[in-house]
Write a protein that holds these residues in place. Structure first.
Motif, PDB file in Angstrom:
ATOM      1  N   LYS A  79      -0.685  29.617  -4.571  1.00  0.00           N
ATOM      2  CA  LYS A  79       0.967  28.911  -4.956  1.00  0.00           C
ATOM      3  C   LYS A  79       1.028  27.837  -5.741  1.00  0.00           C
ATOM      4  N   PHE A  80       0.123  26.777  -5.929  1.00  0.00           N
ATOM      5  CA  PHE A  80      -0.393  26.306  -6.963  1.00  0.00           C
ATOM      6  C   PHE A  80      -0.189  26.390  -8.405  1.00  0.00           C
ATOM      7  N   LEU A  81      -0.931  27.593  -8.335  1.00  0.00           N
ATOM      8  CA  LEU A  81      -1.040  28.437  -9.829  1.00  0.00           C
ATOM      9  C   LEU A  81       0.191  28.941 -10.596  1.00  0.00           C
ATOM     10  N   GLN A  82       1.085  29.429  -9.421  1.00  0.00           N
ATOM     11  CA  GLN A  82       2.373  30.141  -8.674  1.00  0.00           C
ATOM     12  C   GLN A  82       3.464  29.314  -9.170  1.00  0.00           C
ATOM     13  N   GLU A  83       2.832  28.092  -8.835  1.00  0.00           N
ATOM     14  CA  GLU A  83       4.332  27.178  -9.205  1.00  0.00           C
ATOM     15  C   GLU A  83       4.047  26.427 -11.127  1.00  0.00           C
ATOM     16  N   LEU A  84       2.821  26.082 -11.008  1.00  0.00           N
ATOM     17  CA  LEU A  84       2.849  26.013 -12.705  1.00  0.00           C
ATOM     18  C   LEU A  84       3.422  27.105 -13.794  1.00  0.00           C
ATOM     19  N   ALA A  85       3.553  28.892 -13.247  1.00  0.00           N
ATOM     20  CA  ALA A  85       3.444  30.216 -14.319  1.00  0.00           C
ATOM     21  C   ALA A  85       5.105  29.826 -14.017  1.00  0.00           C
ATOM     22  N   TRP A  86       5.822  29.622 -12.997  1.00  0.00           N
ATOM     23  CA  TRP A  86       6.895  29.330 -12.767  1.00  0.00           C
ATOM     24  C   TRP A  86       7.690  28.357 -14.025  1.00  0.00           C
ATOM     25  N   GLU A  88       6.865  28.258 -17.305  1.00  0.00           N
ATOM     26  CA  GLU A  88       6.126  29.064 -18.410  1.00  0.00           C
ATOM     27  C   GLU A  88       7.199  29.831 -18.538  1.00  0.00           C
ATOM     28  N   TYR A  89       7.482  30.900 -17.210  1.00  0.00           N
ATOM     29  CA  TYR A  89       7.739  31.860 -17.184  1.00  0.00           C
ATOM     30  C   TYR A  89       9.700  31.150 -17.313  1.00  0.00           C
ATOM     31  N   TYR A  90      10.268  30.143 -16.952  1.00  0.00           N
ATOM     32  CA  TYR A  90      11.358  29.747 -17.494  1.00  0.00           C
ATOM     33  C   TYR A  90      11.294  28.700 -18.935  1.00  0.00           C
ATOM     34  N   GLN A  91       9.941  29.048 -19.128  1.00  0.00           N
ATOM     35  CA  GLN A  91      10.090  28.164 -20.937  1.00  0.00           C
ATOM     36  C   GLN A  91      10.166  29.713 -21.901  1.00  0.00           C
ATOM     37  N   ARG A  92       9.625  30.656 -21.323  1.00  0.00           N
ATOM     38  CA  ARG A  92       9.793  32.171 -22.299  1.00  0.00           C
ATOM     39  C   ARG A  92      11.347  32.572 -22.131  1.00  0.00           C
ATOM     40  N   VAL A  93      11.649  32.473 -20.891  1.00  0.00           N
ATOM     41  CA  VAL A  93      13.611  33.059 -20.714  1.00  0.00           C
ATOM     42  C   VAL A  93      14.027  32.134 -21.588  1.00  0.00           C
ATOM     43  N   SER A 368      12.868  39.495 -16.051  1.00  0.00           N
ATOM     44  CA  SER A 368      14.231  39.523 -15.726  1.00  0.00           C
ATOM     45  C   SER A 368      14.039  38.719 -13.990  1.00  0.00           C
ATOM     46  N   SER A 369      12.608  39.281 -13.777  1.00  0.00           N
ATOM     47  CA  SER A 369      12.019  37.981 -12.328  1.00  0.00           C
ATOM     48  C   SER A 369      10.957  37.767 -13.112  1.00  0.00           C
ATOM     49  N   PHE A 370      10.967  36.332 -12.004  1.00  0.00           N
ATOM     50  CA  PHE A 370       9.417  35.670 -11.979  1.00  0.00           C
ATOM     51  C   PHE A 370       8.307  36.725 -11.429  1.00  0.00           C
ATOM     52  N   PHE A 371       8.884  37.434 -10.645  1.00  0.00           N
ATOM     53  CA  PHE A 371       7.711  37.901  -9.928  1.00  0.00           C
ATOM     54  C   PHE A 371       7.197  38.966 -10.476  1.00  0.00           C
ATOM     55  N   SER A 372       8.157  39.570 -11.249  1.00  0.00           N
ATOM     56  CA  SER A 372       7.858  40.546 -12.483  1.00  0.00           C
ATOM     57  C   SER A 372       6.323  40.238 -13.088  1.00  0.00           C
ATOM     58  N   PHE A 373       7.034  38.964 -13.775  1.00  0.00           N
ATOM     59  CA  PHE A 373       5.871  38.117 -15.326  1.00  0.00           C
ATOM     60  C   PHE A 373       4.996  37.313 -13.904  1.00  0.00           C
ATOM     61  N   TRP A 374       4.983  36.971 -13.229  1.00  0.00           N
ATOM     62  CA  TRP A 374       4.083  36.464 -12.412  1.00  0.00           C
ATOM     63  C   TRP A 374       3.032  37.567 -12.391  1.00  0.00           C
ATOM     64  N   LYS A 375       3.526  39.363 -12.347  1.00  0.00           N
ATOM     65  CA  LYS A 375       2.130  40.596 -12.184  1.00  0.00           C
ATOM     66  C   LYS A 375       1.353  40.436 -13.478  1.00  0.00           C
ATOM     67  N   GLN A 376       2.189  40.169 -14.131  1.00  0.00           N
ATOM     68  CA  GLN A 376       1.394  40.288 -15.652  1.00  0.00           C
ATOM     69  C   GLN A 376       0.425  39.147 -15.719  1.00  0.00           C
ATOM     70  N   CYS A 377       1.085  38.299 -15.331  1.00  0.00           N
ATOM     71  CA  CYS A 377       0.120  36.756 -15.774  1.00  0.00           C
ATOM     72  C   CYS A 377      -1.675  37.060 -14.949  1.00  0.00           C
ATOM     73  N   GLU A 378      -1.011  37.684 -13.057  1.00  0.00           N
ATOM     74  CA  GLU A 378      -2.322  37.544 -12.888  1.00  0.00           C
ATOM     75  C   GLU A 378      -3.822  38.266 -13.411  1.00  0.00           C
ATOM     76  N   ARG A 379      -2.773  38.924 -14.317  1.00  0.00           N
ATOM     77  CA  ARG A 379      -3.935  39.788 -15.206  1.00  0.00           C
ATOM     78  C   ARG A 379      -4.798  38.800 -16.030  1.00  0.00           C
ATOM     79  N   TYR A 380      -4.692  38.186 -16.204  1.00  0.00           N
ATOM     80  CA  TYR A 380      -5.305  37.148 -17.496  1.00  0.00           C
ATOM     81  C   TYR A 380      -6.213  35.950 -16.384  1.00  0.00           C
ATOM     82  N   LEU A 381      -5.916  36.148 -15.223  1.00  0.00           N
ATOM     83  CA  LEU A 381      -6.106  35.230 -14.707  1.00  0.00           C
ATOM     84  C   LEU A 381      -7.532  35.620 -14.314  1.00  0.00           C
ATOM     85  N   LYS A 382      -9.031  34.023 -14.367  1.00  0.00           N
ATOM     86  CA  LYS A 382     -10.706  33.885 -13.699  1.00  0.00           C
ATOM     87  C   LYS A 382     -10.509  33.715 -13.087  1.00  0.00           C
TER      88      LYS A 382
END
Length: 382
Positions: A79-86, A88-93, A368-382
């Motif tokens: 949840k914390f990592l998702q809040e940070l990703a939010w 980044e997501y808005y900046q990419r938008v 178009s949505s955060f969770f489609s963005f997050w799905k891609q981000c998860e691939r790079y979480l170590k």
């Protein structure tokens, strides 16, 4: 957006330091587990880092690395990592949409009656005690808890039926952590212009998360009745928004035209950026920028005080074109002389644009949505 405020009437008003070492010290006190459990409460275990992230003093990458260095596994603090990703997501938008971020992104906001500011919100006089107190706290501190921002946006857009744009400008004006991407996209998400449905709140929810017990307000109804609520009389009065940033006159900066000039601004006050280079350093406060994106006196002072962490920096209230003119006798051209960080609102700067410090450098473009963005981000979480 992170939730970074304190408990209503039970905690002192938040004061945001501008000393860099104290800001870095805050990184060591993040509790991402408690954050996930309590972040929606007005006295939750929050980080108080948002103003420094928005102003580019620290990056969300620094925050994430500081937390992971403590030994947490990503799945333990998702949840914390998702809040940070939010963020980044808005900046990419914003990168992808540019000035279209000032328009309804997915669809027209439903049920809009006008494009004005709600006077009761502007005057902290909605009659909902928690909301009014938090608006007063916003004026005093430059900060508002994330959950309260959602409540205010829901009242303005979905109860008073104002278009999101003017109220969002009002909030941005007062926020120390004002960030156009997070602010605009979040308002649109609440209003249903950047989401499949609107966000609603009721008095029971406000009471729960603010530790209050108010009754008999225009929100004191079950959720299924809220969408059909007629605009309350207290929210019918509107006003044209008038916001202004007053910049002090400054002398021309002293520029060594044999050296490069690093341009800092309200979104890049990073003391570590090219720290060891022998260069001119200018905090550029352009009248044209603040005419288009006004901020309060409190916000402006916060920006200037943060810049004091950067050795040798000069504050210049003027246009970038004037800085360019100082190099007319130099062997360096404008494309060679200036360096800034890439940012959608400052694309017109001359010279080199360094990349910002992204967490997920591989995940670019518009989603178009955060969770489609997050799905891609998860691939790079170590």
């Amino acid at each position: 957006m992170q939730t970074l405020f304190g408990e209503l009437n039970r905690a002192p008003q938040i004061e945001f330091t501008t000393h860099y070492n104290l800001i870095l010290d805050k990184l060591q006190h993040i509790n991402p587990v408690q954050y996930a459990k309590t972040r929606n409460f007005i006295d939750g275990a929050v980080t108080y880092l948002s103003p420094y992230i928005s102003r580019g003093v620290i990056s969300i990458k620094q925050v994430q690395e500081a937390v992971l260095k403590k030994g947490y596994k990503p799945y333990e603090i998702e949840k914390f990592l998702q809040e940070l990703a939010w963020r980044e997501y808005y900046q990419r938008v914003w990168q992808a949409k540019n000035d279209l971020i000032w328009q309804d992104l997915k669809q027209p906001q439903p049920d809009t009656l006008h494009h004005q500011m709600i006077t009761a919100i502007q005057n902290a006089a909605t009659g909902i005690t928690t909301i009014d107190e938090q608006i007063e706290n916003l004026f005093a501190t430059g900060y508002m808890h994330n959950h309260t921002r959602m409540y205010v946006a829901a009242i303005a857009c979905n109860i008073a039926k104002a278009h999101w744009l003017q109220p969002s400008k009002w909030l941005y004006y007062h926020l120390l952590d004002g960030d156009i991407a997070s602010n605009n996209c979040s308002w649109q998400w609440v209003a249903g212009a950047f989401a499949s449905k609107k966000y609603y709140c009721n008095q029971e929810n406000i009471n729960k998360y603010s530790h209050s017990n108010q009754q008999h307000t225009f929100l004191d109804k079950p959720y299924d009745e809220i969408p059909a609520t007629q605009v309350p009389d207290v929210l019918k009065i509107t006003s044209a928004l008038q916001l202004q940033t007053v910049l002090s006159l400054t002398a021309l900066p002293v520029i060594d035209i044999t050296k490069l000039t690093l341009i800092y601004n309200a979104y890049n006050i990073d003391p570590l950026w090219r720290k060891d280079e022998n260069a001119n350093r200018i905090l550029l406060l352009e009248p044209s920028h603040f005419s288009k994106y006004p901020v309060s006196k409190k916000v402006l002072e916060f920006i200037i005080n943060l810049a004091k962490n950067i050795a040798g920096i000069q504050v210049y209230c003027g246009e970038v074109s004037i800085l360019q003119s100082l190099y007319k006798e130099s062997k360096l051209s404008a494309s060679q002389a200036f360096i800034a960080k890439e940012h959608p609102v400052f694309t017109y700067y001359p010279g080199i644009k360094d990349s910002r410090d992204w967490i997920y450098t591989e995940v670019t473009g518009y989603y178009s949505s955060f969770f489609s963005f997050w799905k891609q981000c998860e691939r790079y979480l170590k």
